[in-house]
Design an enzyme around this catalytic site. Structure first.
Site, short mmCIF file in Angstrom:
data_model
loop_
_atom_site.label_atom_id
_atom_site.label_comp_id
_atom_site.label_asym_id
_atom_site.label_seq_id
_atom_site.Cartn_x
_atom_site.Cartn_y
_atom_site.Cartn_z
CG ASP A 407 -2.13 0.99 1.15
OD1 ASP A 407 -2.25 1.49 0.16
OD2 ASP A 407 -2.57 1.14 2.09
CD GLU A 410 -0.61 5.03 -4.24
OE1 GLU A 410 -1.21 4.25 -4.46
OE2 GLU A 410 -0.05 5.43 -3.13
CG ASP A 484 -7.84 4.65 0.49
OD1 ASP A 484 -8.00 3.14 0.63
OD2 ASP A 484 -7.21 5.18 0.95
#
Length: 792
Positions: A407, A410, A484
């Protein structure tokens, strides 16, 4: 920071490459044929054209020098020795393989690509290709009135992306995922065009921030990048399935996942203690709700330090992992890229001492604020760093952990830009690259490091990796969830086209947070979302820390029983779903498919965003609105069976379907075979029988290939699997079944096969491999009109 205020519509000047300085490539000056690369020198740039296969051609433009024929990490296809003819005419050059023709107009330099039938696939407009003073590159293509566009990876809104403008720049987006929310976590600069029943694709191999504009002009689309080369591949098709085969040949295909990875997964941000995990699992077992995975979010760590456990919260993690595995459940922990700046923390010490962290050009380590506080970030662009990071997962593998959840990759950073400073420098094994160029590759390369590290450490077992961020080709390493989302009915509806376009983009193993991540869910929404989740490739319930609980039983018995029913249904369908994953690993075709993939000539499928297919013969048509118990379903041409009632329905039309809260509308196409297994607590429970459902057609033979393997190791790559070809020929009162072992190098756990023939009028005479089956092995249900044949 003011983009959510009225300041966002301040009437300032917003220039783009379209209205900024633009330099056309100009006229052709010279051409040479150099080792299968046709090299063109133009007035304002250089262009190379190379055929990688008969049906894949690469076009590369560099404004300043001869194009570098390097690729991003996404491309894995080595070019074949393609036979092409080169015809140099007065005003054009024609390059031709057996399946693609590339026509190059000389003045001005313009490229048109045609298929083997001479139909135009890709045609440049009068603006062609070019660049500007900012070193941005762009090309303009004609857009036909009949064009429909799919793919682009992870994007919100409807299935067909015509009329949209989309950006590829991996971004942490916690704010609601609205139809205009762009970009998101994944950057996959690829799309498929469907036109008059035929398909072709374009993959833009550029890791900078890229933009696809299908909105500004009604007869032109463009794609551009903030830097680098204009480097794209045209994929010939001509069917949607052909395009996916070509694209995944180019960027790779997923390995077969372990069986446990396609079971039901339960998560929350966070299950904060070992005791909470044990109580959670006990409830699943007591209520007999199937479960294969429990996730540990960031609270399991010591001060959010990766590769640690908080001993006060998880005092006996080794025993917990073992105890869970003893009842068929895996533990999957989250691992983020941020490494806490702590001189007493061994991971940080190693990273600094061995020069593994991202740095500025002056050698200073880049630090950003994430969950642990001030943190350094491994430079995954460097192969030695990837090996180091992969080896660090020994911490988990030695505990018996076989899956990892990446997670914040990015990479997400808690600052105004939401990410790493674009001036940071990456070391691509001696070649310096800015983060501006490598940003979209960061999560992808973290995935490669994690997957390959775990694969090596597990010594023959298949690892499972879930990732939030990625780039084209991420399917080689990880499953993807859409990030999300929120507990809104609109987000349930959006889950379908998002997963479908990920599948069209080569990412077959995808899903959403069932029930929604942020906000508060309710019983009806969770029930309907679980029905959808039961048929999405990745099936996980996950929710945020401050929301109401949304475990299957959270909203009472009425909803809990429905949710349990559909989690159980997932396990019933596992043999068929697993077979489809195997097909994906071989062909690139997704498990979960848009209807246009099977019916590219049917205009009713072109933007059908609220129903989908499993494989090529099952339609799932969920309810996506509250207090709704009917819906319109489109059934393409042919006869379809209602999965629940066995009612046969003629297709080629829209029908009104009743669906009370406990019903998910499912339709099976005539002439299909679907395999089922028993309900079980987890995939680790061996199945004692397999059920083969046959949905007859009026005439002709029905074929199906049954697949099984150990579901856990890579032995299948050495031929250790089972493939049985099942052929059925049905007449009015007789069925001839042929069962042939195509590959028989694996002994399945099931010893009994039950053949269920639907829509029969009476008890059948059954012959298996030309031997008549005894009467006592055949039964007929007068009410359901199903004949059941038990085969040893």
């Amino acid at each position: 920071m003011m983009k959510d205020t009225s300041f966002a519509i301040h009437p300032g000047t917003k220039k783009t490459i379209d209205n900024d300085s633009y330099y056309d490539i100009g006229n052709l000056i010279a051409m040479k044929n150099d080792d299968k690369i046709i090299r063109f020198t133009c007035e304002q740039g250089y262009v190379n054209i190379k055929y990688y296969r008969d049906d894949i051609v690469r076009i590369t433009m560099n404004p300043y020098q001869e194009p570098l024929m390097e690729s991003t990490f996404a491309v894995v296809l080595d070019s074949e020795d393609v036979s092409i003819s080169v015809t140099d005419k007065e005003d054009e050059v024609i390059l031709k393989s057996s399946k693609l023709t590339t026509i190059v107009k000389k003045a001005p330099f313009r490229i048109t690509v045609l298929d083997q039938d001479g139909k135009i696939l890709v045609e440049e407009t009068k603006r062609g290709m070019g660049y500007n003073d900012k070193k941005e590159v762009i090309c303009f293509k004609s857009m036909d009135e009949a064009d429909h566009f799919y793919g682009f990876g992870e994007k919100t809104s409807f299935l067909d992306k015509r009329g949209e403008k989309m950006t590829m720049f991996n971004s942490d987006v916690y704010a609601p995922h609205n139809p205009e929310t762009d970009p998101l976590y994944q950057s996959i600069p690829y799309f498929m065009t469907l036109r008059d029943g035929r398909a072709h694709g374009i993959y833009f191999d550029n890791s900078y921030k890229t933009t696809f504009d299908l909105k500004t002009n009604k007869d032109t689309y463009s794609f551009s990048a903030e830097g680098g080369q204009l480097d794209y591949y045209v994929l010939a098709g001509p069917t949607p399935k052909d395009v996916l085969e070509q694209y995944t040949a180019l960027t790779g295909r997923m390995p077969i996942p372990p069986k446990w990875a396609i079971g039901y997964h339960q998560s929350r941000y966070s299950y904060e203690t070992e005791q909470e995990v044990r109580e959670l699992v006990k409830t699943f077992l007591d209520k007999e709700i199937p479960l294969d995975v429990v996730y540990l979010d960031i609270h399991y760590m010591n001060g959010y330090r990766v590769f640690t456990f908080d001993n006060s919260r998880f005092p006996s993690i080794d025993k917990l992992v073992k105890d869970m595995k003893d009842v068929g459940i895996r533990i999957v922990p989250i691992v983020d890229p941020g490494v806490k700046e702590d001189p007493e923390y061994h991971i940080f010490q190693e990273g600094v001492r061995e020069d593994h962290f991202c740095k500025y050009i002056d050698g200073k380590i880049y630090y950003g604020d994430v969950w642990p506080g001030n943190s350094a970030f491994p430079d995954f662009i460097n192969s030695e760093v990837r090996k180091w990071w992969g080896e660090k997962h020994r911490f988990y593998s030695e505990l018996g952990i076989e899956g990892i959840w990446n997670d914040m990759n990015e990479p997400a950073v808690f600052n105004e830009t939401k990410t790493m400073d674009l001036k940071v420098i990456h070391d691509k094994d001696g070649e310096l690259k800015t983060h501006r160029e490598m940003h979209n590759m960061y999560g992808f390369m973290m995935g490669e490091a994690t997957y390959q590290g775990m694969k090596k450490l597990l010594k023959g077992k298949r690892p499972f990796l879930l990732t939030r961020a990625g780039f084209a080709g991420i399917q080689r390493y990880a499953a993807v969830w859409t990030g999300d989302n929120r507990s809104f009915w609109e987000h349930l509806a959006m889950a379908i086209p998002m997963c479908l376009n990920l599948g069209v983009s080569g990412v077959a193993f995808s899903g959403t947070d069932v029930g929604g991540f942020a906000h508060d869910c309710n019983g009806e929404l969770l029930a309907r979302w679980t029905q959808v989740g039961a048929f999405t490739p990745f099936f996980r319930n996950h929710t945020v820390i401050d929301s109401v609980r949304q475990e299957p039983w959270a909203f009472g018995e009425e909803y809990g029983e429905i949710i349990k029913k559909y989690i159980q249904l997932r396990y019933i369908w596992l043999p068929h779903l697993y077979k489809l994953f195997v097909e994906t690993s071989r062909t690139g075709l997704p498990v979960m498919r848009p209807l246009f993939m099977e019916y590219p000539d049917d205009k009713n499928t072109f933007n059908l965003s609220d129903q989908f297919m499993i494989g090529d013969n099952v339609i799932i048509a969920p309810i996506l609105q509250p207090n709704t118990y009917h819906r319109v379903v489109y059934l393409p041409e042919g006869k379809w069976y209602d999965y629940w009632t066995d009612e046969s329905i003629e297709g080629g039309k829209h029908i009104l379907v009743e669906a009370e809260l406990d019903k998910l509308p499912i339709f099976v196409r005539e002439g299909s075979i679907i395999t089922h297994g028993p309900v079980k607590q987890s995939t680790m429970v061996p199945a004692d029988e397999i059920i083969v459902h046959l949905y007859p057609k009026q005439s002709g033979v029905i074929e199906y290939t049954l697949y099984d393997d150990d579901g856990e190791t890579f032995s299948y790559q050495n031929g250790e699997y089972l493939e049985k070809k099942i052929t059925c020929d049905l007449s009015d009162d007789r069925i001839d079944v042929a069962i042939e072992d195509v590959v028989a190098n694996y002994q399945p756990t099931w010893k009994k096969m039950v053949l269920k023939v639907h829509d029969t009028t009476s008890k059948l005479n059954v012959f298996v491999n030309q031997q008549k089956v005894a009467e006592d092995q055949i039964s007929f249900d007068e009410e359901t009109k199903v004949s059941s044949i038990t085969l040893k």
